[in-house]
Design a protein around this motif. Structure first.
Motif, PDB file in Angstrom:
ATOM      1  N   ALA A   1      -7.968  11.101  -5.984  1.00 23.44           N
ATOM      2  CA  ALA A   1      -7.693  12.520  -6.223  1.00 23.44           C
ATOM      3  C   ALA A   1      -8.199  12.931  -7.604  1.00 23.44           C
ATOM      4  CB  ALA A   1      -6.194  12.786  -6.107  1.00 23.44           C
ATOM      5  N   PHE A   2      -7.934  12.064  -8.589  1.00 26.87           N
ATOM      6  CA  PHE A   2      -8.367  12.374  -9.951  1.00 26.87           C
ATOM      7  C   PHE A   2      -9.885  12.482 -10.018  1.00 26.87           C
ATOM      8  CE2 PHE A   2      -9.853  10.966 -14.098  1.00 26.87           C
ATOM      9  CZ  PHE A   2      -9.197  11.855 -14.913  1.00 26.87           C
TER      10      PHE A   2
ATOM     11  N   MET B   1       7.461  -2.099  -7.567  1.00 28.69           N
ATOM     12  CA  MET B   1       7.348  -0.984  -8.507  1.00 28.69           C
ATOM     13  C   MET B   1       5.922  -0.463  -8.582  1.00 28.69           C
ATOM     14  SD  MET B   1       9.609   0.557 -10.129  1.00 28.69           S
ATOM     15  CE  MET B   1       9.357   2.114 -10.941  1.00 28.69           C
ATOM     16  N   PHE B   2       5.004  -1.405  -8.750  1.00 33.65           N
ATOM     17  CA  PHE B   2       3.599  -1.002  -8.815  1.00 33.65           C
ATOM     18  C   PHE B   2       3.059  -0.875  -7.406  1.00 33.65           C
ATOM     19  CE2 PHE B   2      -0.931  -1.788  -9.194  1.00 33.65           C
ATOM     20  CZ  PHE B   2      -1.250  -0.835 -10.141  1.00 33.65           C
ATOM     21  N   GLU B   3       2.503   0.300  -7.092  1.00 30.05           N
ATOM     22  CA  GLU B   3       2.062   0.560  -5.721  1.00 30.05           C
ATOM     23  C   GLU B   3       0.552   0.759  -5.716  1.00 30.05           C
ATOM     24  OE1 GLU B   3       4.307   3.983  -5.721  1.00 30.05           O
ATOM     25  OE2 GLU B   3       6.105   3.123  -4.837  1.00 30.05           O
ATOM     26  N   PHE B   4      -0.137  -0.118  -5.004  1.00 30.05           N
ATOM     27  CA  PHE B   4      -1.601  -0.013  -4.935  1.00 30.05           C
ATOM     28  C   PHE B   4      -2.032   1.275  -4.251  1.00 30.05           C
ATOM     29  CE2 PHE B   4      -1.753  -4.507  -5.924  1.00 30.05           C
ATOM     30  CZ  PHE B   4      -2.848  -4.514  -6.777  1.00 30.05           C
ATOM     31  N   GLY B   5      -1.261   1.639  -3.198  1.00 28.93           N
ATOM     32  CA  GLY B   5      -1.635   2.841  -2.464  1.00 28.93           C
ATOM     33  C   GLY B   5      -1.639   4.055  -3.361  1.00 28.93           C
ATOM     34  N   THR B   6      -0.539   4.216  -4.140  1.00 29.77           N
ATOM     35  CA  THR B   6      -0.456   5.348  -5.048  1.00 29.77           C
ATOM     36  C   THR B   6      -1.618   5.329  -6.026  1.00 29.77           C
ATOM     37  OG1 THR B   6       1.915   5.135  -4.887  1.00 29.77           O
ATOM     38  CG2 THR B   6       1.064   6.543  -6.628  1.00 29.77           C
ATOM     39  N   MET B   7      -1.875   4.129  -6.560  1.00 29.91           N
ATOM     40  CA  MET B   7      -2.931   4.012  -7.564  1.00 29.91           C
ATOM     41  C   MET B   7      -4.269   4.455  -6.987  1.00 29.91           C
ATOM     42  SD  MET B   7      -4.281   0.657  -9.493  1.00 29.91           S
ATOM     43  CE  MET B   7      -5.880   0.430  -8.789  1.00 29.91           C
ATOM     44  N   ILE B   8      -4.593   3.923  -5.810  1.00 29.70           N
ATOM     45  CA  ILE B   8      -5.921   4.214  -5.248  1.00 29.70           C
ATOM     46  C   ILE B   8      -6.028   5.684  -4.885  1.00 29.70           C
ATOM     47  CG2 ILE B   8      -7.387   3.760  -3.248  1.00 29.70           C
ATOM     48  CD1 ILE B   8      -6.223   0.856  -3.417  1.00 29.70           C
ATOM     49  N   VAL B   9      -4.977   6.209  -4.230  1.00 29.84           N
ATOM     50  CA  VAL B   9      -5.074   7.601  -3.781  1.00 29.84           C
ATOM     51  C   VAL B   9      -5.086   8.552  -4.974  1.00 29.84           C
ATOM     52  CG1 VAL B   9      -4.015   9.368  -2.380  1.00 29.84           C
ATOM     53  CG2 VAL B   9      -4.002   7.029  -1.607  1.00 29.84           C
ATOM     54  N   THR B  10      -4.262   8.281  -5.995  1.00 31.91           N
ATOM     55  CA  THR B  10      -4.276   9.182  -7.165  1.00 31.91           C
ATOM     56  C   THR B  10      -5.598   9.078  -7.901  1.00 31.91           C
ATOM     57  OG1 THR B  10      -3.112   7.465  -8.378  1.00 31.91           O
ATOM     58  CG2 THR B  10      -1.811   9.322  -7.601  1.00 31.91           C
ATOM     59  N   LEU B  11      -6.151   7.865  -7.972  1.00 30.67           N
ATOM     60  CA  LEU B  11      -7.450   7.735  -8.638  1.00 30.67           C
ATOM     61  C   LEU B  11      -8.513   8.525  -7.896  1.00 30.67           C
ATOM     62  CD1 LEU B  11      -8.121   4.175 -10.011  1.00 30.67           C
ATOM     63  CD2 LEU B  11      -8.015   6.349 -11.192  1.00 30.67           C
TER      64      LEU B  11
ATOM     65  N   TRP C   1       0.813  -1.224   0.000  1.00 35.55           N
ATOM     66  CA  TRP C   1       0.000   0.000   0.000  1.00 35.55           C
ATOM     67  C   TRP C   1       0.835   1.258   0.000  1.00 35.55           C
ATOM     68  CZ3 TRP C   1      -4.558  -1.528  -1.283  1.00 35.55           C
ATOM     69  CH2 TRP C   1      -4.979  -2.809  -0.869  1.00 35.55           C
ATOM     70  N   ALA C   2       2.043   1.137  -0.478  1.00 35.21           N
ATOM     71  CA  ALA C   2       2.896   2.317  -0.549  1.00 35.21           C
ATOM     72  C   ALA C   2       2.201   3.422  -1.333  1.00 35.21           C
ATOM     73  CB  ALA C   2       4.207   1.952  -1.232  1.00 35.21           C
ATOM     74  N   THR C   3       2.290   4.639  -0.810  1.00 37.54           N
ATOM     75  CA  THR C   3       1.609   5.756  -1.450  1.00 37.54           C
ATOM     76  C   THR C   3       2.613   6.858  -1.735  1.00 37.54           C
ATOM     77  OG1 THR C   3      -0.356   5.216  -0.227  1.00 37.54           O
ATOM     78  CG2 THR C   3      -0.277   7.384  -1.235  1.00 37.54           C
TER      79      THR C   3
ATOM     80  N   MET D   1     -11.039  15.671  -8.388  1.00 39.44           N
ATOM     81  CA  MET D   1     -10.781  16.817  -9.276  1.00 39.44           C
ATOM     82  C   MET D   1     -11.733  16.796 -10.454  1.00 39.44           C
ATOM     83  SD  MET D   1      -8.718  18.400  -7.596  1.00 39.44           S
ATOM     84  CE  MET D   1      -8.658  19.792  -8.686  1.00 39.44           C
ATOM     85  N   LEU D   2     -12.028  15.579 -10.956  1.00 43.15           N
ATOM     86  CA  LEU D   2     -12.973  15.457 -12.072  1.00 43.15           C
ATOM     87  C   LEU D   2     -14.327  16.016 -11.664  1.00 43.15           C
ATOM     88  CD1 LEU D   2     -13.724  14.230 -14.853  1.00 43.15           C
ATOM     89  CD2 LEU D   2     -14.256  12.130 -13.668  1.00 43.15           C
TER      90      LEU D   2
END
Lengths: 260, 82, 161
Positions: free
Chosen positions: C13-14, C1-11, A13-15, C17-18
């Motif tokens: 955020a997106f 490399m692939f980070e679920f946290g980043t994906m979920i939080v950016t989605l 869950w790295a963010t 913003m949308l």
């Protein structure tokens, strides 16, 4: 490969906080762009930014009409496609303008900056720095996340007509396509933007010839222009592929075929 | 010695990756542009729309070597840690 | 490399913003564009209607002008006919008047000549009779005298006529 300030580093869950912040920044830029166009809106004589925003909206509308089967789904996807195009344009250009690196000398554990990393960086004779400003789309998770979102949306729309949705999978290659499409969709965006920025970083950080001749400068200028071109094109490509994928799944309602 | 050998292997891998991707995308770009020229020769008045389609095709083809370049850079800098 | 946290939080955020961009930017824009589309459609419809009306009015006017021209021509023709008629009447009246005057005068002349002749005849007859009587007083009886007078009168009448 400068590290990013990251929450929950080392877990699944790295963010990446930089990417999140840049996503919000790009969204705010879109908001500012659209608000500038809408601010003094005039129906009869558009001028200034209003022309640009209207041109973008018309462009997206034409793109959606060319790739989607009926007018209802075009109208539905229009805000998303507009946002996607403008957002990706700003997001891709953000990293081209400049990159902010923050040099850090002491560890901040909750941001994933450990003493080991700093020690390793110092060992190789460099200062430890984290990146605070680059393109959000230069992050694989972000780009793939957008692609997965498009994939989910396309299936949500396809499942409104389950029989037609199922009929599409008589061909086993279609199942393979379901994996490759979002993968290439996201990786295309990520790869282009990331490679552009990484190469800019490599060229800018290249050692000078005899210590004072910046031999990489012409290459850097050429590559920046190419990256700018690619950034624009990739925003367009991502959006048109999005409308294409969603339009492919939007079965039924073909009787209200758009006339455009 | 083995550390240097691993480094060299990574360099070779990245070079191969980029070279093969460049070969493939070169062929692809050539195909797209040759068809574009054919199309324009056949219908010069449709140059604008054909050019837009050709540009889209080039962007799609060109994406793969750039993805390869991205992975090459990642491999080169992370030394396979990923 | 692939980070679920980043994906979920950016989605997330997106999407936020949308939503914001759609609410504060895209909706007014698309409303305005829709409004403009309707406005232009209405304008086109109005223009078409106006043109049809103008064509109808033009036809009407042309009709009116034609009618007026026809009427004026008729009027002129009628006036000319009336004027000619009047002129002819006037000429005819004048001719009749002249004829009448001529006739009157001729009658007057005739009468006066007749009167003059009659008086001359009477005088001549009288004189002749007187003269003849004077000549014949001695020799002629009254019967003969009477007869001779008659004959003389007759002769004189023949002479005059």
């Amino acid at each position: 490969m400068t590290p990013f300030p990251t929450l929950f580093k080392g877990t699944m869950w790295a963010t990446n906080l930089t990417t999140v912040a840049m996503t919000i920044l790009a969204g705010l830029l879109v908001l500012v762009f659209v608000r500038l166009g809408v601010r003094r809106m005039d129906m009869r004589s558009p001028r200034g930014m209003q022309n640009v925003v209207e041109w973008a909206a018309d462009f997206v509308t034409n793109m959606a009409r060319e790739t989607m089967p009926n007018e209802r789904i075009v109208q539905w996807v229009l805000p998303l496609a507009f946002m996607m195009l403008v957002f990706l344009f700003f997001a891709n250009w953000l990293g081209l303008i400049f990159v902010v690196d923050l040099k850090i000398g002491h560890p901040i554990p909750w941001l994933g900056i450990t003493a080991e990393d700093i020690a390793k960086a110092h060992q190789s004779g460099k200062e430890f720095a984290i990146e605070l400003f680059n393109s959000p789309t230069a992050n694989m998770s972000m780009a793939l996340g957008l692609a997965i979102m498009v994939w989910v949306i396309s299936h949500a729309i396809g499942l409104r007509h389950p029989l037609q949705w199922l009929r599409h999978y008589k061909n086993p290659m279609a199942i393979l396509e379901e994996i490759t499409n979002p993968l290439t969709h996201g990786m295309r965006l990520y790869g282009n933007i990331f490679a552009g920025e990484a190469l800019i970083g490599v060229l800018a950080g290249a050692p000078m010839l005899f210590g004072f001749i910046p031999w990489s400068l012409p290459l850097l200028v050429v590559w920046v222009f190419y990256s700018a071109f690619v950034s624009t094109i990739q925003a367009y490509v991502f959006t048109i592929l999005m409308t294409l994928y969603i339009g492919n799944k939007a079965h039924g309602d073909h009787n209200h075929q758009a006339t455009a | 010695m083995s550390q240097v050998m691993v480094q060299a292997l990574f360099d070779i891998a990245v070079a191969l990756l980029l070279g093969l991707a460049a070969v493939g995308s070169g062929v692809g770009d050539g195909l797209v542009m040759s068809k574009y020229v054919e199309g324009v020769a056949r219908q010069p008045e449709a140059r604008g729309s054909i050019f837009a389609s050709a540009l889209l095709g080039v962007a799609l083809v060109e994406a793969f070597p750039v993805i390869a370049l991205a992975f090459g850079i990642i491999i080169l800098f992370t030394q396979g840690v990923l | 490399m692939f980070e679920f946290g980043t994906m979920i939080v950016t989605l997330l955020a997106f999407l936020i913003m949308l939503a914001i961009v759609i609410r504060f930017g895209f909706k007014p824009l698309s409303n305005m564009m829709e409004q403009r589309r309707l406005y232009i459609e209405r304008q086109i419809a109005e223009a078409e209607e106006g043109r049809a009306q103008a064509e109808r009015l033009l036809a009407e006017h042309r009709e009116l002008v034609d009618q007026a021209r026809r009427e004026s021509k008729q009027m002129v023709d009628a006036a000319r006919a009336r004027a000619e008629e009047q002129a002819r009447q006037i000429v005819a009246a004048a001719e009749a008047e002249a004829e009448r005057l001529l006739e009157e005068n001729r009658k007057l002349i005739e009468r006066e000549r007749q009167e003059a002749l009659d008086s001359v005849l009477n005088q001549v007859a009288g004189l002749t009779v007187e003269l003849t009587g004077r000549l014949l007083r001695e020799r002629v009886t009254p019967e003969v005298h009477q007869e001779m007078l008659k004959e003389a009168e007759k002769r004189l009448g023949e002479l005059v006529c």
